[in-house]
Design an enzyme around this catalytic site. Structure first.
Site, mmCIF file in Angstrom:
data_model
loop_
_atom_site.group_PDB
_atom_site.id
_atom_site.type_symbol
_atom_site.label_atom_id
_atom_site.label_comp_id
_atom_site.label_asym_id
_atom_site.label_seq_id
_atom_site.Cartn_x
_atom_site.Cartn_y
_atom_site.Cartn_z
ATOM 1 N N GLU A 35 0.823 -1.223 0.000
ATOM 2 C CA GLU A 35 0.000 0.000 0.000
ATOM 3 C C GLU A 35 0.852 1.266 0.000
ATOM 4 O OE1 GLU A 35 -2.832 0.275 3.232
ATOM 5 O OE2 GLU A 35 -3.625 2.176 2.523
ATOM 6 N N LYS A 85 -2.224 -1.864 -3.367
ATOM 7 C CA LYS A 85 -3.314 -1.047 -2.792
ATOM 8 C C LYS A 85 -2.934 0.427 -2.893
ATOM 9 C CE LYS A 85 -5.954 -0.291 1.456
ATOM 10 N NZ LYS A 85 -6.611 -0.910 2.605
HETATM 11 C C1 5MM Z 1 -8.223 1.269 8.340
HETATM 12 O O1 5MM Z 1 -7.136 2.177 8.349
HETATM 13 C C2 5MM Z 1 -5.892 1.558 8.071
HETATM 14 C C3 5MM Z 1 -4.918 1.652 9.187
HETATM 15 O O2 5MM Z 1 -4.719 2.964 9.576
HETATM 16 P P1 5MM Z 1 -3.802 3.316 10.882
HETATM 17 O O3 5MM Z 1 -2.738 2.253 11.018
HETATM 18 O O4 5MM Z 1 -3.257 4.668 10.551
HETATM 19 O O5 5MM Z 1 -4.701 3.323 12.056
HETATM 20 C C4 5MM Z 1 -5.340 2.135 6.768
HETATM 21 O O6 5MM Z 1 -4.077 1.655 6.444
HETATM 22 C C5 5MM Z 1 -6.264 1.736 5.682
HETATM 23 O O7 5MM Z 1 -6.181 0.351 5.463
HETATM 24 C C6 5MM Z 1 -5.956 2.408 4.387
HETATM 25 O O8 5MM Z 1 -5.459 3.700 4.539
HETATM 26 C C7 5MM Z 1 -7.230 2.483 3.559
HETATM 27 O O9 5MM Z 1 -8.215 3.107 4.340
HETATM 28 P P2 5MM Z 1 -9.088 4.239 3.682
HETATM 29 O O10 5MM Z 1 -9.940 4.741 4.812
HETATM 30 O O11 5MM Z 1 -8.138 5.265 3.145
HETATM 31 O O12 5MM Z 1 -9.879 3.551 2.578
#
Ligand code: 5MM
Length: 332
Positions: free
Chosen positions: A175, A217
């Site tokens: 990602e 991702k």
């Molecule tokens: C769910 O959020 C994931 C983990 O975030 P933190 O480690 O900062 O708490 C994050 O990696 C998420 O999987 C991705 O950013 C995709 O989430 P979004 O909300 O951008 O679709």
């Protein structure tokens, strides 16, 4: 290695995407508190069980990403999360990075940490039942950023993580997230995302990562959230697919993050992507764009569990339908 290819193909199978429910304890706690729910381990557990057991979830979700805390918790009936979601026909995944930390020498930029001891942790996660893993690198856009140093440091870490996962028989979700923060144009996002991906491809190749056994991702290529004008789904889809075309055909698939877009906009953009003929499936691995409506509907009330699950199911179904529209064998 072959098992990684098979699992990666399952993760991006037609009409399926991945639910990102891997918020770290800090992020999850503040989201719960904002929704009026006390941030306790039990409430984080209840929330993840609510998501995982949404009726029909497996129809549109091939996998769910959890964080370490959740993977060590159990459903109310005592079964560990990994075992319980497996039984629902959903692959359990685990976020293995330990977060984006300030990068020494690069003020305002981060490098994602978590490589120390990673092979041992992956072995343990595989034993617990994790089928795939996730590592998120974060890049900011401004006049001078993302800098070459941030691009290379994060690309190298992503590749080392991906190679370690494949050695452990776990599919890496890779990602690289170029943030929407700022007022930049879609063209600037395209430029930054292309630079990040170019370095990432080199790093993955140098470490012999099998692209058929990873899921990419990325962010969608999109204007900054403070930009004066919002791009149409067609503009986002065109710009995104143009950047992605540099990836080889053997890549197993692309599962986008939502990055702070509204749930409806993320779905519309995903749907527009499907009109492009690409060698790899383009699906979703949204976090906020899937779970925000569910959290808002539930807000910790036991009698609103079904309402929360219905809100999640509605978003998953909308995205699964969008993704299915590219497959002529599936009804849209
Ligand atoms: C769910 O959020 C994931 C983990 O975030 P933190 O480690 O900062 O708490 C994050 O990696 C998420 O999987 C991705 O950013 C995709 O989430 P979004 O909300 O951008 O679709």
């Amino acid at each position: 290695m072959d098992s990684c290819r098979e699992i990666a193909a399952q993760m991006v199978a037609p009409g399926k995407g991945v639910l990102a429910a891997d918020e770290s304890i800090g992020t999850m706690s503040s989201r719960l508190e904002k929704a009026g729910v006390e941030a306790t381990p039990e409430n984080r557990r209840r929330y993840r069980e609510l998501l995982s057991t949404a009726p029909g979830l497996a129809d549109g979700a091939s996998g769910i990403i959890f964080c370490d805390e959740t993977l060590r918790q159990t459903f109310t009936d005592g079964r560990p999360f990994a075992e319980a979601v497996h039984a629902l026909g959903i692959l359990p995944g685990i976020k293995v990075d330990t977060g984006a930390k300030p990068c020494p020498g690069l003020p305002g930029e981060t490098v994602t940490e978590g490589l120390d001891g990673l092979p041992g942790r992956l072995e343990e996660y595989a034993e617990i039942g994790a089928a795939f893993a996730k590592w998120r690198a974060v890049y900011v856009i401004d006049v001078e950023r993302p800098s070459p140093g941030a691009i290379r440091s994060n690309g190298n870490a992503l590749a080392r993580y991906a190679a370690a996962c494949q050695a452990a028989g776990i599919v890496p979700i890779v990602e690289p997230e170029v943030l929407m923060d700022g007022a930049h144009t879609i063209e600037r996002c395209a430029e930054a995302t292309a630079a990040v991906h170019a370095d990432l491809r080199t790093e993955l190749e140098l470490l012999h990562v099998d692209l058929a056994g990873i899921v990419l991702k990325p962010n969608m290529v999109i204007e900054g959230k403070d930009a004066a004008e919002q791009c149409s789904p067609e503009q986002v889809a065109d710009a995104t697919v143009q950047v992605l075309r540099a990836w080889p055909d053997e890549l197993a698939g692309v599962a986008f993050l939502s990055g702070g877009q509204s749930p409806e906009r993320a779905t519309a953009n995903l749907e527009a992507m499907q009109r492009h003929d690409t060698p790899w499936p383009l699906t979703f691995s949204f976090g906020r764009a899937l779970v925000d409506p569910a959290l808002a509907a539930w807000h910790g009330e036991p009698e609103l569990v079904e309402a929360g699950q219905a809100a999640l199911a509605e978003r998953v179904a909308a995205n699964a339908t969008a993704v299915r529209s590219r497959d002529p064998l599936q009804p849209a």
